[in-house]
Design an enzyme around this catalytic site. Structure first.
Site, PDB file in Angstrom:
ATOM      1  N   THR A 122      39.661  25.799  43.059  1.00 32.90           N
ATOM      2  CA  THR A 122      39.588  25.785  41.593  1.00 32.90           C
ATOM      3  C   THR A 122      40.965  25.581  40.970  1.00 32.90           C
ATOM      4  OG1 THR A 122      39.698  28.201  41.586  1.00 32.90           O
ATOM      5  CG2 THR A 122      37.510  27.219  41.434  1.00 32.90           C
TER       6      THR A 122
ATOM      7  N   GLY B  66      49.371  35.003  36.527  1.00 33.52           N
ATOM      8  CA  GLY B  66      49.218  33.563  36.321  1.00 33.52           C
ATOM      9  C   GLY B  66      49.585  33.003  34.953  1.00 33.52           C
TER      10      GLY B  66
ATOM     11  N   GLY C 130      32.883  37.578  38.329  1.00 34.28           N
ATOM     12  CA  GLY C 130      33.776  36.765  39.148  1.00 34.28           C
ATOM     13  C   GLY C 130      35.217  37.246  39.154  1.00 34.28           C
TER      14      GLY C 130
ATOM     15  N   GLU D 208      36.478  40.138  44.073  1.00 30.94           N
ATOM     16  CA  GLU D 208      35.958  39.524  45.289  1.00 30.94           C
ATOM     17  C   GLU D 208      34.783  40.356  45.807  1.00 30.94           C
ATOM     18  OE1 GLU D 208      37.679  36.834  46.747  1.00 30.94           O
ATOM     19  OE2 GLU D 208      39.008  36.865  45.023  1.00 30.94           O
TER      20      GLU D 208
ATOM     21  N   LYS E 100      52.564  41.918  43.887  1.00 27.30           N
ATOM     22  CA  LYS E 100      53.189  41.354  42.684  1.00 27.30           C
ATOM     23  C   LYS E 100      54.424  42.161  42.277  1.00 27.30           C
ATOM     24  CE  LYS E 100      48.764  39.494  41.207  1.00 27.30           C
ATOM     25  NZ  LYS E 100      47.503  39.875  40.537  1.00 27.30           N
TER      26      LYS E 100
END
Lengths: 446, 446
Positions: A15, A137, A190, A193, A208
């Site tokens: 994706t 992100g 979604g 997981e 992170k």
């Protein structure tokens, strides 16, 4: 490369990879304008399934199932890694760097585990390795640490850096869902997981924080240095108690640097409702940065998602191309060596703590409990005692003054040995200033 | 410059200028590490008062009262402008650029008025002009727009970009201060100038929105394009009504880009309490950015203050030195030409609005009022009517559905002509989703 055209190699067409293809195609004009080029194109892409890849309909991309074909292609100057995983991704990135190619990656697992080695390898090869997309992100936080706050001394980084757990905690807090209900909903949406271990266990956030601490403090940090406690033990009862006290429970990543050492941790923490991090809801991420000169800044945005991640990757590609076009690697200028900052023993970390326990409602019970706290030099900031099970038990909630994690943990161990204490239900760290709402709400204070 | 030493010229040695001197002195090691240099020093500084300047005790800086001495010094490669004002600052910056020197400025007034010309001049001279500190000092927002979100299409920028007015509105909301009391406190704390006109009138915010819109949309924007309404008419009553409706009143700068035009505005706006901007309190600033791919991101931090501003300036200097060391100007790559985006007529701007009015409590009053709204095609989302002055008057608060500013303004004009309307007390734009708290709070809805 010829002067006006850059060819990219893409490792992975999931994706995020397809998101990158869309951005490069649809924003071609803007990207060219930003870099002074006539064309930026993906020449070759590593895919799992050639047939499926062809179905995407992207023009003029060669698909291959052999990653080495991508990283050794002489026409390719920039390699994007969005395939995930550790072993093969690492080998391909190393090969790309050794071939003199610049690399942009979104792979936080890899950067957390092998970031220092890879950055050193990039430097040796006079190429760049960028990884903005590996942390939060949609938030350009690495850029902020590296460039925007480059002249400041960063002393503390506090973040909500895992969207799944923040979504779950938000649902538990705002809609009174149970842990299991919240997890189920996160999976349906979604965000989580099917195996949510690395999210709810805190490992994802820890990776992170390693990346953030390393860059923010220019120091060497390993995953093992991080104190990690996930949110698997969090209950609705705890969240409700927090509300009464003016706190919101968040899974907080914290990195702080002090004269005598550094701390990097991930754990559920009560933050005051008025703190900006308390209002970061749902799957959003936020990173709070404290600098000596700038004071407090916060960066907020989507922590994951294929388009935000793809945007971060392509923005890194733009930076790389700019440097490439200038003919020199920016890395080459910098002394990127990290200083080794000693990581404090987790027992020495200083903080306030919250504990909820059940005790028998008998004469002297309260005195025995307070005696244990005194013995360990832990004092109370707040205490709420309320009857429980028709008065047979008392539920006691205590927020301590600042103490060490070691003294607090020892207090809990000692409490367990008391006859009057039937169980210790939960314990959390508490961050930020005193929540003054208690007084206002006239809660039953002992 | 020799290879390992950069000399800086400093225009202005007020609080920001001395902050810059401190950062360059105290963080010398880090700055050198970031740029690969052995030394970064301020060689010459323009000051007003030589004696006072010498009192600061900074070593090896030549002070002068002639700015041209600074910008024409052959050893100086980077000029920092923190003197403020328009005319002389502009002349000196132009001279510096023409002399091939890179320039970093914190001057928002100048960049709002002459930014495009100055950027073009920098490009012609193949040097850089950076101005991060001109907007929201402690927040690296220009960098985020230019680099971090470079691959995205930015569609909307919504910001709290004036610390003084945000401090006042916070005090009015949280501590029930009146406008005058809040202004007095802001002045005592040093947030507001003795003449606060440009803050409370919205001009300061408008200048910053011009800079943000220009960069975010790569378009040509002038100060005259901005619809500006300050906060001078804001009353505690309005803020209290907002609270009942689930809104917080903020002085909001908004820039949005649509197919058929752009809007840039500054005005007091009701934002839903749950919106991140609603929780930005005191003198803090925040800028919310909407991108096609990244979705929503927010950047939060101190909007002003000498150290945050100085940090932003020095971070820009670090970027400039990196590019300088690479031997080429990054500007030279970019096609920085702006496209001319048509600014929409302010009457065509679509939004929800809030109006509070007093009406005679007589038969048919309500029908006449609703008839005026209907005539102008403005419908209600919410309406609260409550008795006032022992029932002789009614206070009516209306939140409209989405309409145009033109239709809303015409409605107000028509309402003024009604006999039953005794006065229109206030009107505000309303942003964000519907505030659903009304129903929960069981307010008296007509």
């Amino acid at each position: 490369m010829d002067n006006k055209h850059i060819a990219i190699g893409l490792l992975g067409l999931g994706t995020v990879g397809t998101g990158i293809m869309h951005i490069i195609t649809e924003h071609q004009h803007k990207l060219c304008k930003k870099t002074g080029l006539n064309e930026i194109s993906v020449k070759k892409a590593l895919v799992r399934d050639l047939e499926k890849a062809n179905g995407h309909g992207f023009q003029s991309v060669d698909y291959t199932t052999d990653g080495y074909e991508v990283v050794t292609d002489e026409d390719i100057h920039v390699v994007i890694e969005v395939m995930g995983g550790i072993t093969l991704a690492k080998e391909l990135i190393e090969k790309a760097l050794d071939q003199g190619k610049h690399v942009v990656t979104a792979n936080k697992d890899l950067m957390a585990l092998h970031g220092e080695d890879l950055l050193q390898r990039a430097k040796r090869n006079q190429v760049e390795l960028m990884y903005e997309a590996s942390v939060a992100g949609g938030i350009p936080i690495l850029r902020a640490l590296n460039d925007g706050l480059s002249s400041d001394q960063i002393t503390k980084i506090v973040g909500i850096v895992n969207g799944t757990t923040n979504y779950m905690l938000t649902k538990m807090s705002k809609e009174d869902l149970s842990y299991d209900e919240a997890l189920k909903e996160a999976q349906e949406k979604g965000f989580a997981e099917s195996d949510p271990t690395s999210d709810v266990g805190g490992l994802d956030a820890a990776r992170k924080m390693v990346i953030l601490a390393r860059l923010g403090f220019s120091t060497s940090v390993e995953l093992d240095d991080v104190y990690v406690r996930g949110m698997t033990e969090v209950t609705s009862d705890d969240i409700d108690y927090g509300k009464k006290l003016g706190y919101t429970l968040k899974l907080i990543g914290l990195a702080s640097k002090e004269e005598n050492g550094a701390e990097v941790s991930v754990e559920p923490v009560f933050v005051p409702d008025e703190h900006p991090l308390a209002t970061v809801n749902d799957e959003f991420n936020a990173v709070y940065v404290y600098g000596d000169a700038v004071g407090e800044t916060m960066f907020y945005g989507p922590g994951a998602g294929s388009l935000p991640t793809a945007t971060a990757v392509v923005s890194d590609v733009v930076s790389v191309i700019r440097h490439l076009r200038l003919g020199v690697s920016a890395n080459a200028l910098e002394d990127s060596s990290t200083t080794s900052l000693e990581i404090s023993d987790e027992r020495d970390v200083s903080a306030k703590f919250f504990v909820r326990l059940h005790a028998k409602d008998v004469a002297g019970a309260f005195e025995s409990i307070t005696a244990v706290f005194s013995k360990n030099n832990v004092s109370f900031e707040k205490l709420i005692q309320s009857p429980f099970e028709q008065g047979a038990l008392a539920e006691v909630v205590i927020v301590t003054h600042e103490t060490t994690r070691g003294d607090f943990d020892q207090t809990l161990e000692d409490l367990k040995l008391l006859d009057v204490v039937t169980s210790i239900k939960s314990r959390y760290r508490v961050e930020g200033g005193t929540a003054d709402v208690l007084e206002e709400q006239n809660l039953a204070l002992v």
